[in-house]
Design a protein around this motif. Structure first.
Motif, PDB file in Angstrom:
ATOM      1  N   ILE A   1       0.131   4.309   0.688  1.00  0.00           N
ATOM      2  CA  ILE A   1      -0.216   5.172   1.932  1.00  0.00           C
ATOM      3  C   ILE A   1       0.422   4.418   3.156  1.00  0.00           C
ATOM      4  CG2 ILE A   1      -1.910   6.369   3.138  1.00  0.00           C
ATOM      5  CD1 ILE A   1      -3.550   6.535   0.871  1.00  0.00           C
ATOM      6  N   SER A   2      -0.164   3.173   3.567  1.00  0.00           N
ATOM      7  CA  SER A   2       0.299   2.847   4.863  1.00  0.00           C
ATOM      8  C   SER A   2       1.586   1.842   5.067  1.00  0.00           C
ATOM      9  CB  SER A   2      -0.849   1.781   5.349  1.00  0.00           C
ATOM     10  OG  SER A   2      -1.054   0.784   4.546  1.00  0.00           O
TER      11      SER A   2
ATOM     12  N   SER B   1      -7.177   2.360   3.396  1.00  0.00           N
ATOM     13  CA  SER B   1      -6.412   3.517   3.162  1.00  0.00           C
ATOM     14  C   SER B   1      -7.376   4.413   2.458  1.00  0.00           C
ATOM     15  CB  SER B   1      -5.136   3.618   2.327  1.00  0.00           C
ATOM     16  OG  SER B   1      -4.249   2.751   3.203  1.00  0.00           O
TER      17      SER B   1
ATOM     18  N   ASP C   1       0.831  -1.166   0.029  1.00  0.00           N
ATOM     19  CA  ASP C   1      -0.140   0.078   0.096  1.00  0.00           C
ATOM     20  C   ASP C   1       0.940   1.232   0.064  1.00  0.00           C
ATOM     21  OD1 ASP C   1      -2.008   2.040   0.408  1.00  0.00           O
ATOM     22  OD2 ASP C   1      -2.752   1.295   2.083  1.00  0.00           O
TER      23      ASP C   1
END
Length: 256
Positions: free
Chosen positions: A10-11, A51, A8
């Motif tokens: 974002i995370s 996310s 991911d």
């Protein structure tokens, strides 16, 4: 079939490829919202449903707000157009009666009485009595001998006076019909315009609102999937913790 694992953006956590979507496949509005926080996002970057949850909530609020604004705009447009076309239905008979003159009242009464059986029978009886008295002469006096010249004069005078009065009454009836036709025209025109606006509003609701509803349903489905994945992840973490705890307790029992 093994599912591809991707990170991911974002995370920075790893997810199955089915647990999210690539940036280039997202809705254009979602892409704009994401680029505000992550301007370096590329089309091949993967973003998990977890996310995306907050961004989908923002997008959902925008869709609902835009739909409400569009509906309010349509409502105001329909209201303004209807107000501009507003025509008050009028009682034509009441309008004519409010400005009727004494002569017109007399003409109406003469025309009403002259076109009744009462007038016809009364007039036949009057002429019969007139001619009978001058032929039979019950009192020895014949004031209008045959061929009844005085009666002819009276009939001619009556016809000469009655004809214009009947014409006056007919003119009033023509005025009533003309005003009534004009009133019906305006009422029908307003009704036709209101029906057209109603059709346009229904078309808008069917086309635009249906599209917004499908978008909302899609977002809700995606958010439910994200929530389900979170719940599933938490359940897996709890299961792992329980297994670790059970394993630790087993080792402690063996040591004892």
């Amino acid at each position: 079939m093994q599912v591809k694992r991707v990170q991911d953006y974002i995370s920075k956590e790893w997810f199955d490829e089915t647990d999210g979507s690539y940036f280039e496949r997202l809705n254009s509005r979602l892409q704009v919202l994401l680029r505000k926080d992550y301007p370096d996002l590329k089309g091949h970057d993967f973003i998990s449903n977890i996310s995306l949850l907050d961004y989908r909530l923002v997008f959902l609020d925008e869709v609902i707000s835009n739909a409400n604004e569009k509906n309010e705009h349509v409502r105001e447009t329909v209201h303004d157009v209807t107000k501009s076309l507003l025509y008050e239905d009028q009682d034509i008979q009441e309008q004519l009666d409010s400005r009727i003159t004494f002569g017109q009242k007399v003409a109406d009464e003469v025309a009403r009485f002259g076109g009744s059986w009462t007038f016809i029978l009364s007039f036949i009886a009057f002429m019969g009595i007139w001619m009978g008295m001058n032929v039979v002469q019950p009192f020895g006096i014949a004031f209008d001998k045959y061929p009844f010249i005085l009666l002819n004069l009276a009939l001619s005078t009556l016809a000469a006076v009655q004809a214009p009065l009947i014409m006056m009454s007919q003119n009033r009836a023509s005025d009533y019909d003309r005003l009534q036709a004009r009133n019906d025209y305006h009422v029908n025109k307003q009704s036709k315009e209101e029906i057209r606006l109603l059709h346009e509003k229904i078309d808008h609701l069917v086309q635009q609102d249906q599209s917004d509803l499908l978008t909302i349903q899609k977002l809700q489905t995606e958010m439910l999937m994200a929530v389900s994945q979170q719940v599933e992840k938490i359940s897996d973490d709890i299961r792992i913790l329980k297994e670790m705890r059970l394993e630790r307790e087993t080792h402690e029992d063996k040591d004892n």
